[in-house]
Design a protein around this motif. Sequence first.
Motif, PDB file in Angstrom:
ATOM      1  N   VAL A 135      41.374 -21.741 -19.428  1.00 27.48           N
ATOM      2  CA  VAL A 135      40.557 -20.541 -19.601  1.00 27.48           C
ATOM      3  C   VAL A 135      39.103 -20.953 -19.825  1.00 27.48           C
ATOM      4  O   VAL A 135      38.770 -21.546 -20.851  1.00 27.48           O
ATOM      5  N   MET A 136      38.245 -20.633 -18.867  1.00 19.40           N
ATOM      6  CA  MET A 136      36.826 -20.972 -18.990  1.00 19.40           C
ATOM      7  C   MET A 136      36.133 -20.091 -20.017  1.00 19.40           C
ATOM      8  O   MET A 136      35.162 -20.498 -20.642  1.00 19.40           O
ATOM      9  N   GLY A 137      36.611 -18.855 -20.165  1.00 22.05           N
ATOM     10  CA  GLY A 137      35.991 -17.901 -21.072  1.00 22.05           C
ATOM     11  C   GLY A 137      36.104 -16.504 -20.521  1.00 22.05           C
ATOM     12  O   GLY A 137      37.088 -16.183 -19.832  1.00 22.05           O
ATOM     13  N   VAL A 138      35.120 -15.684 -20.790  1.00 17.46           N
ATOM     14  CA  VAL A 138      35.122 -14.302 -20.299  1.00 17.46           C
ATOM     15  C   VAL A 138      33.756 -13.993 -19.683  1.00 17.46           C
ATOM     16  O   VAL A 138      32.741 -14.589 -20.042  1.00 17.46           O
ATOM     17  N   ILE A 139      33.760 -13.053 -18.738  1.00 16.79           N
ATOM     18  CA  ILE A 139      32.521 -12.532 -18.166  1.00 16.79           C
ATOM     19  C   ILE A 139      32.582 -11.016 -18.240  1.00 16.79           C
ATOM     20  O   ILE A 139      33.654 -10.426 -18.423  1.00 16.79           O
ATOM     21  N   SER A 140      31.419 -10.393 -18.117  1.00 16.97           N
ATOM     22  CA  SER A 140      31.356  -8.932 -18.095  1.00 16.97           C
ATOM     23  C   SER A 140      31.311  -8.479 -16.645  1.00 16.97           C
ATOM     24  O   SER A 140      30.459  -8.911 -15.872  1.00 16.97           O
ATOM     25  N   LEU A 141      32.261  -7.629 -16.275  1.00 17.64           N
ATOM     26  CA  LEU A 141      32.319  -7.075 -14.930  1.00 17.64           C
ATOM     27  C   LEU A 141      32.337  -5.567 -15.055  1.00 17.64           C
ATOM     28  O   LEU A 141      33.339  -4.986 -15.478  1.00 17.64           O
ATOM     29  N   ARG A 142      31.198  -4.935 -14.730  1.00 15.63           N
ATOM     30  CA  ARG A 142      31.053  -3.485 -14.869  1.00 15.63           C
ATOM     31  C   ARG A 142      31.472  -3.022 -16.256  1.00 15.63           C
ATOM     32  O   ARG A 142      32.315  -2.147 -16.421  1.00 15.63           O
ATOM     33  N   ASP A 143      30.906  -3.680 -17.263  1.00 13.76           N
ATOM     34  CA  ASP A 143      31.055  -3.305 -18.671  1.00 13.76           C
ATOM     35  C   ASP A 143      32.467  -3.536 -19.213  1.00 13.76           C
ATOM     36  O   ASP A 143      32.800  -3.035 -20.286  1.00 13.76           O
ATOM     37  N   ARG A 144      33.288  -4.300 -18.508  1.00 11.12           N
ATOM     38  CA  ARG A 144      34.592  -4.706 -19.038  1.00 11.12           C
ATOM     39  C   ARG A 144      34.616  -6.219 -19.159  1.00 11.12           C
ATOM     40  O   ARG A 144      34.042  -6.921 -18.329  1.00 11.12           O
ATOM     41  N   LEU A 145      35.284  -6.710 -20.186  1.00 15.67           N
ATOM     42  CA  LEU A 145      35.429  -8.149 -20.335  1.00 15.67           C
ATOM     43  C   LEU A 145      36.568  -8.635 -19.443  1.00 15.67           C
ATOM     44  O   LEU A 145      37.681  -8.093 -19.475  1.00 15.67           O
ATOM     45  N   LEU A 146      36.267  -9.668 -18.654  1.00 17.20           N
ATOM     46  CA  LEU A 146      37.251 -10.222 -17.729  1.00 17.20           C
ATOM     47  C   LEU A 146      37.520 -11.675 -18.089  1.00 17.20           C
ATOM     48  O   LEU A 146      36.604 -12.504 -18.050  1.00 17.20           O
ATOM     49  N   PRO A 147      38.758 -12.013 -18.483  1.00 18.93           N
ATOM     50  CA  PRO A 147      39.072 -13.422 -18.734  1.00 18.93           C
ATOM     51  C   PRO A 147      39.016 -14.204 -17.429  1.00 18.93           C
ATOM     52  O   PRO A 147      39.467 -13.725 -16.381  1.00 18.93           O
ATOM     53  N   VAL A 148      38.451 -15.419 -17.496  1.00 20.12           N
ATOM     54  CA  VAL A 148      38.227 -16.221 -16.297  1.00 20.12           C
ATOM     55  C   VAL A 148      38.970 -17.539 -16.430  1.00 20.12           C
ATOM     56  O   VAL A 148      38.824 -18.259 -17.427  1.00 20.12           O
TER      57      VAL A 148
END
Length: 528
Positions: free
Chosen positions: A239-252
Amino acid sequence: MYQSKIVAQAGTEGSSAPSGHDPALPQQFTIFTVQGETFAVSLTEVKEIIRMPEVVRVPLAPPSLEGLTNLRGTVLPIVNTRALFGSERVAADDATRVVVLDQGHPIGIVVDRVVSVVTIDPERIESAHGVETTLSSELLRGVIKDQGDLGLVMILEAARLIEQEFALLALAQGSHANLFADSTSAMANLRAADASQDEIQLVSFEVAGQEYALPIHSVREIVQLPENVTKVPKAAPSVMGVISLRDRLLPVVSLRRLFGLPSAERADHNRVAVVSVNNGALIVGVVLDRVNEVLRVRRGAIDSMPAMLAAQDDLAEISSICRLDNGKRLVSILSAEAMFDRPAITSALEGALEAAGADMAVQNQVETRSVGSAHHEEEQFVVFRLMDEEFGVEIASVQEIVRVPSELAKVPKTENFIRGVMNLRGSVIPLIDQRARFGLPAIEANDRQRIVVFTLGGVQTGFIVDSVSEVMRIRRDRIKPAPDLSENQRRVIRRVANLPEAKRMILLLDADRLLDAGQMAEVVQAAA
């Protein structure tokens, strides 16, 4: 963007006065210069004045159109006034301004310099007939004489000037039907197509030089890897972390880490595939080295993993093997359901939400519960580039995306936009050079170019584009009708995706109208 706001006041009526204004009363005008000459438009027609913005070029539009820009959520056409007057364009400088006119729909005209806003008594306004000017008197409402150092000021009949060049703009207001009335979910169409045919569509990509694929029904969208990924404490190694995609947190998740491969520096061609697991029960971003193609493959060319390999835990993510190019090219097909350690993903997301605060947690939970309904308020597009501009086509219309072969069979006595034909699994596919079709300058063949394959009039046809950048979902409220600027443009470019938060504007093409009847006949002949 600097903006100099002008508040329009009530106008007057008369041969040289705007509609609804008493011709006996003084009138206000915005004065500006173009190529050393001085012009005026009624202040009642001016919405505001802004600096020259960045624009999106529109193919098949009249030459005087600079392009489209975003003005507080509105798609604004920008017209070069010098080009309208038949003069040579010049580069914008610090004095250049765009006067935004209200012609029932906003349109901006580029001027060299805005001089002032003045109030003029009616006796100082004369008819343009009999006055020697560089413009036809039909395009002038009148002239203002003795305006100090400015000399003769020509009052433009702005609506007539615009309509002369952009005849369709006169019909634009109220002419747009609800473009979404018959729209359905693109992915639903793809699933139905998969179910009804002996083929499957795959998104192929590379990780450390090896080619893999995911079934397209598992891929919600493909986006660029952002520069910053927020790390989550005590997360699983993959798990690299999380990003914001259209105001939702997306685990990456990094596939390199997941597969135990050496890490690599971030590159521009890295992408994040947003993968749906168990019909959307879990949404995960998967970092890929690069996306290759969208393939349409016969199910007979897909083999199950050999039993000996399938029994190994470290190969559990690979569900089957796809044989391409007579077995010379093997693609490992991954299973979204088997790829992820769900507790690890959930733990990472919870950790990120905890770090972001309770408000973000509540917001994400609400959005997660509403993901099903939100899905129906979005459309999915394949986004590609031509020159510096982005174009989109509905993913349901795309048959596949493949590389450009090193050699193409030329077809004599065809239009210059027909580059030739290629063999695609035994079928002869005519190839359209989309740059030539849009009247854009040619480029040398390169590895980034792709062929987007559609079925037009029953004929599989490939369109060569500069690159395919992503597959993305766009909210319907961000999709607007494109301004009607020319007949050719209106037929092909029906809508525009205006994404101001990302500083992007994507021209959405109607795949069924990429070629007119005459061009389609040429293509059918080339494929024969």
